[in-house]
Design an enzyme around this catalytic site. Structure first.
Site, PDB file in Angstrom:
ATOM      1  N   ASP A   1       0.866  -1.190   0.000  1.00 41.95           N
ATOM      2  CA  ASP A   1       0.000   0.000   0.000  1.00 41.95           C
ATOM      3  C   ASP A   1       0.902   1.240   0.000  1.00 41.95           C
ATOM      4  O   ASP A   1       1.804   1.372   0.832  1.00 41.95           O
ATOM      5  CB  ASP A   1      -0.905  -0.014   1.237  1.00 41.95           C
ATOM      6  CG  ASP A   1      -1.997   1.046   1.144  1.00 41.95           C
ATOM      7  OD1 ASP A   1      -2.063   1.710   0.100  1.00 41.95           O
ATOM      8  OD2 ASP A   1      -2.758   1.207   2.107  1.00 41.95           O
TER       9      ASP A   1
ATOM     10  N   HIS B   1      -4.653  14.348 -10.636  1.00 44.21           N
ATOM     11  CA  HIS B   1      -4.739  12.915 -10.911  1.00 44.21           C
ATOM     12  C   HIS B   1      -3.841  12.492 -12.064  1.00 44.21           C
ATOM     13  O   HIS B   1      -3.413  11.338 -12.114  1.00 44.21           O
ATOM     14  CB  HIS B   1      -6.197  12.533 -11.222  1.00 44.21           C
ATOM     15  CG  HIS B   1      -7.074  12.573  -9.993  1.00 44.21           C
ATOM     16  ND1 HIS B   1      -7.137  11.541  -9.089  1.00 44.21           N
ATOM     17  CD2 HIS B   1      -7.913  13.536  -9.525  1.00 44.21           C
ATOM     18  CE1 HIS B   1      -7.980  11.849  -8.114  1.00 44.21           C
ATOM     19  NE2 HIS B   1      -8.469  13.054  -8.365  1.00 44.21           N
TER      20      HIS B   1
ATOM     21  N   ASP C   1      -4.198   2.856  -4.846  1.00 37.81           N
ATOM     22  CA  ASP C   1      -2.757   2.781  -4.591  1.00 37.81           C
ATOM     23  C   ASP C   1      -2.371   1.464  -3.936  1.00 37.81           C
ATOM     24  O   ASP C   1      -1.390   1.395  -3.201  1.00 37.81           O
ATOM     25  CB  ASP C   1      -2.318   3.969  -3.717  1.00 37.81           C
ATOM     26  CG  ASP C   1      -3.110   4.026  -2.402  1.00 37.81           C
ATOM     27  OD1 ASP C   1      -4.022   3.182  -2.213  1.00 37.81           O
ATOM     28  OD2 ASP C   1      -2.804   4.889  -1.549  1.00 37.81           O
TER      29      ASP C   1
ATOM     30  N   ARG D   1      13.463  -4.433  -0.299  1.00 37.81           N
ATOM     31  CA  ARG D   1      14.037  -3.790  -1.476  1.00 37.81           C
ATOM     32  C   ARG D   1      12.982  -3.007  -2.247  1.00 37.81           C
ATOM     33  O   ARG D   1      13.232  -1.909  -2.744  1.00 37.81           O
ATOM     34  CB  ARG D   1      14.680  -4.844  -2.384  1.00 37.81           C
ATOM     35  CG  ARG D   1      15.447  -4.226  -3.559  1.00 37.81           C
ATOM     36  CD  ARG D   1      16.320  -5.235  -4.285  1.00 37.81           C
ATOM     37  NE  ARG D   1      15.574  -6.221  -4.997  1.00 37.81           N
ATOM     38  CZ  ARG D   1      15.480  -7.496  -4.675  1.00 37.81           C
ATOM     39  NH1 ARG D   1      16.124  -7.951  -3.595  1.00 37.81           N
ATOM     40  NH2 ARG D   1      14.764  -8.336  -5.387  1.00 37.81           N
TER      41      ARG D   1
END
Length: 846
Positions: free
Chosen positions: A721, A734, A764, A784
């Site tokens: 997220d 946007h 997202d 990572r």
């Protein structure tokens, strides 16, 4: 269709800009000077933007100068301080130019009432971003002059400018595109006037005497948004804003107890929030009305096309009953429209043709074919049979369920009757040939005497027994054929050639016939000619038939050259005998080059795996029945590349039923197959990032769980997220957020292994399945990914945009392989990671 208006006369626009801005600015400044006034209402900038955005750029400078001069005069009228009055010009100028530029470049003003999304874009570009920018500059100037704090000045400016823009800009822009007369000419004009009175009376009453007043302010606006046009709703919103804003500005609104500073700062926010939903709803209703109008227009076009079609058309229910018919079908079958819709197609079909028709209907319902064509007999109202060429297709709903059939019936009765007559003619010719209507003749060269049998007399229409000579025969020759016929007969008499001649004669009764003649010369022992013996027979009908066959062959050749499918014929050995132009284009072979070659050499057919497949011609010749090209086959072209094909081979037989060869029909389905591939991709991938979408990812998770249970292996589910992504959308828009999502998708895809599956679940949120991956390695990859995401910077319109990420991991093993539960676990772990400080990952151990 909204469009940018042609620029009108410049002087009226300039005067309207100056005096309109001056009056609105005077009113706003006067209102701000009244005792008890809380804040000002600023409509002048919205009016200026509406007048400016669609003007030619060369007019912007004088129009802006007129507006800012009016701004300066309005402020000087109540306060003689020139420095103070001039301080309001830069922020107002910035706000106007920014709003007009955004609306002009984006085109949002042209489509603001087409959909809620388009209206939201219009509000953002015209009423949100420009006031925010203008407020920053205006508040800074006020603070620099020591007139107010930056925070209070900024809030006052934003509320006044945004309320003015939301209230006036939609109506003003619409009027610039359509004009006042179209608003007054609305079909619900009386209802509009009723709502105008309701808003003008109801808004003050609600704000002054009713509890929860903004509910009552927004209620008539929401109802009007459903009932009226977008322009009518915009007019009501402007009136509600004006009347409500005056009451609030004069301090007459009895607001809840709160700190005086916050009360002044947030005084217009409830009014603004009560106006926006009505405009948003009006744009949605306008979109629905437009779609309904387009649907009605489409249905009308279809109905008109059907009614005026030259061939019979009908809509047929799944039970076979005729639901709608056109005039051509009524005329063809002799029924009225009311009579036909009480019948089914079974009632109108000849009993001998019904079984085959029903079988094709069952195939199309089962999905084995999309449509079919059939020549069959119909029953006329009078009871006679009528031949028709039937073309049927099935209409299905969005879920693939059948709705009804569309049938087209072409009257081919005359053609079929003509074909039957030609067949009868051919039969009579065959009988005549078998009856051997041949005449035999003998010509005595010494006496020039002709001897005819009865057949010859009948052919020439003469009375039997007449004595004849060569000269008598010559009188029967058609003038156009006489010279040629005599020349060939005399050449045969000299012995230089055998006689094989076709010529026309004029019978004694005046009729004309075409005869065929064969003869040979009889000589004595020394080789001297004695007589000539031969035969004549009537080939008139054969000549006519040959001409018709030649014409038919020519028509067939033209048809084969004109159709859109490739046609190839072969002999019994599968060797090519003919290719039409489409087949030549598909195969890369000319017809004369391909003649005699094996079909496999001309057509290199391969399956989806690239391996050669059996040509349906071979199956057709071996089985003696029709054969189809199986699977998703393609043709490899000699020049390179492949062509997607659908092929059907059918046997060619002679009149006795013996197999003569095969005909192969090829259809180029490259575009259709490419479209299917595109649709399959679009159904499983996110349109923005190109990653798997939620539905495809859930299927992949189910498959991973099944694989874990079968192989007793271990995989890891990772839920990602993004942090602070909403701030990117809010600050940069946007478009910037979408570009950032695309770059993040490519970044994450480059970090994962080839067998792993990465998806965007929405917004997202991303998810990742690490197949056959131990947890420590998955934790390294998650760390990572978080580090790479934090390190990505997007430069957008001078801003450097960054986001972070939090991740939640859970293991997939034989004891934890429920997809829904796994998603919950990963989500829970991600939630823990976010609340632990973000920019990290957490593991849910099960």
């Amino acid at each position: 269709m909204p469009r940018i208006r042609e620029p009108g006369t410049f002087l009226p626009t300039l005067l309207l800009m100056f005096f309109g801005y001056l009056l609105l600015a005077l009113g706003a400044v006067w209102l701000s000077r009244q005792p008890g006034s809380i804040a000002t209402l600023w409509y002048a900038n919205a009016l200026t933007v509406a007048l400016l955005w669609d003007q030619p750029l060369r007019r912007w400078t004088p129009l802006l100068v007129a507006a800012m001069l009016a701004d300066l005069l309005a402020n000087l009228a109540f306060d003689g301080n020139l420095v103070l009055a001039a301080g309001f010009i830069p922020p107002n100028l910035l706000e106007i130019i920014l709003a007009a530029s955004l609306l002009r470049v984006s085109g949002a003003a042209l489509r603001m009432n087409e959909s809620p999304g388009a209206f939201l874009q219009f509000i953002v570009f015209g009423a949100l971003l420009p006031p925010l920018a203008g407020a920053c500059l205006g508040a800074s100037i006020l603070a620099w002059q020591g007139l107010d704090s930056f925070e209070r000045g900024w809030m006052y400016w934003v509320e006044g400018a945004m309320l003015g823009a939301v209230s006036v800009l939609p109506l003003a822009v619409w009027l610039r595109q359509h004009g006042w007369w179209e608003l007054f000419g609305e079909r619900r004009r009386r209802e509009l006037l009723l709502y105008v009175g309701l808003v003008l009376l109801g808004t003050p009453i609600s704000l002054l005497w009713l509890p929860f007043p903004f509910v009552y302010v927004s209620l008539p606006l929401m109802i009007a948004a459903v009932r009226l046009s977008f322009a009518g709703t915009a007019l009501l919103v402007a009136l509600a804003s004006l009347s409500g804003g005056l009451i609030i500005a004069l301090g007459h609104l009895d607001s809840p107890p709160m700190d005086k500073g916050w009360r002044e700062l947030l005084v217009y926010l409830p009014l603004l929030l009560s106006l926006l939903p009505a405009l948003q709803l009006a744009s949605a209703v306008e979109q629905l009305r437009k779609r309904r109008h387009e649907l009605v227009a489409s249905e009308t076009r279809f109905r008109d096309a059907m009614d005026h079609s030259a061939i019979g058309m009908a809509l047929v229910g799944l039970d076979g009953r005729l639901q709608r018919v056109n005039h051509a079908l009524c005329d063809m079958l002799g029924y009225s429209e009311d009579e036909l819709i009480t019948l089914s197609f079974q009632d109108l079909t000849h009993p001998d043709d019904l079984a085959g028709d029903l079988e094709l209907v069952r195939e199309i319902l089962a999905g084995r074919r999309h449509s079919y064509r059939l020549e069959k007999r119909y029953l006329h109202r009078s009871g006679r049979e009528i031949w028709g060429l039937l073309a049927v297709s099935l209409v299905r709903d969005h879920d693939g369920e059948p709705l009804y059939f569309i049938s087209q019936v072409e009257d081919i009765d005359r053609r079929k009757r003509a074909e039957e007559r030609e067949a009868e003619l051919a039969q009579r010719y065959s009988v005549a040939t078998e009856a051997s209507g041949v005449g035999v003749w003998e010509w005595d060269l010494a006496s020039d005497r002709l001897l005819w049998d009865e057949g010859m007399y009948r052919l020439y229409g003469r009375s039997a027994g007449d004595e004849l000579s060569y000269a008598d025969w010559r009188t029967h020759l058609h003038p156009d054929d006489a010279a040629r016929a005599e020349r060939e007969v005399l050449a045969a008499r000299e012995g230089s050639q055998h006689l094989d001649i076709e010529f026309r004669i004029l019978r004694a009764d005046g009729g004309q016939r075409v005869l065929k003649g064969h003869a040979r010369l009889v000589c004595d022992g020394d080789g001297r000619p004695l007589r000539m013996v031969g035969t004549n027979w009537d080939v008139s009908e054969l000549r006519q038939l040959a001409e018709r066959l030649r014409d038919e062959r020519e028509r067939l050749q033209v048809t084969l050259d004109a159709i859109g499918d490739g046609v190839i014929t072969t002999d019994l050995e599968g060797r090519v005998s003919f290719l039409n132009p489409v087949a030549e284009r598909l195969s890369g072979w000319r017809s004369d080059e391909a003649q005699g070659l094996p079909i496999e050499q001309v057509l290199l057919l391969e399956g989806e795996d690239g391996r050669l497949v059996t040509n349906p011609v071979r199956d057709c010749l071996e089985q003696g029945s029709a054969a189809s090209l199986q699977g998703l086959a393609s043709l490899r072209h000699p020049a390179g590349g492949t062509i997607a094909l659908r092929g059907q081979a059918a046997p060619m037989r002679c009149g006795e039923g013996a197999l003569l060869g095969c005909v192969l029909v090829l259809t180029d389905v490259s575009e259709a197959r490419a479209m299917q591939k595109h649709l399959r991709y679009a159904a499983t991938h996110d349109a923005l990032t190109g990653l798997l979408n939620r539905w495809a990812f859930e299927d992949a998770l189910v498959e991973s769980c099944r694989e874990v249970l079968q192989n007793d292996s271990h995989s890891v589910l990772c839920f990602i997220d993004l942090d602070r992504f909403k701030q990117v959308n809010d600050s940069a828009g946007h478009a910037a957020g979408d570009e950032l999502l695309r770059q993040l998708g490519r970044l994450m895809q480059a970090q994962v292994r080839s067998g792993d599956q990465l998806a965007r679940l929405g917004g997202d949120e991303f998810a990742l399945i690490l197949r056959s991956c131990p947890l420590p390695r998955a934790e390294q990859l998650a760390a990572r990914l978080i580090e790479q995401i934090q390190g990505l910077a997007l430069t957008w319109e001078g801003q450097e945009l960054r986001v972070g990420a939090s991740a939640g991991l859970t293991c997939i093993h034989s004891g934890n392989a429920q997809p829904a539960e796994l998603l919950k676990q990963a989500d829970t772990a991600c939630y823990r990671a976010k609340h632990a400080g973000r920019g990290q990952f957490a593991v849910e151990h099960r």
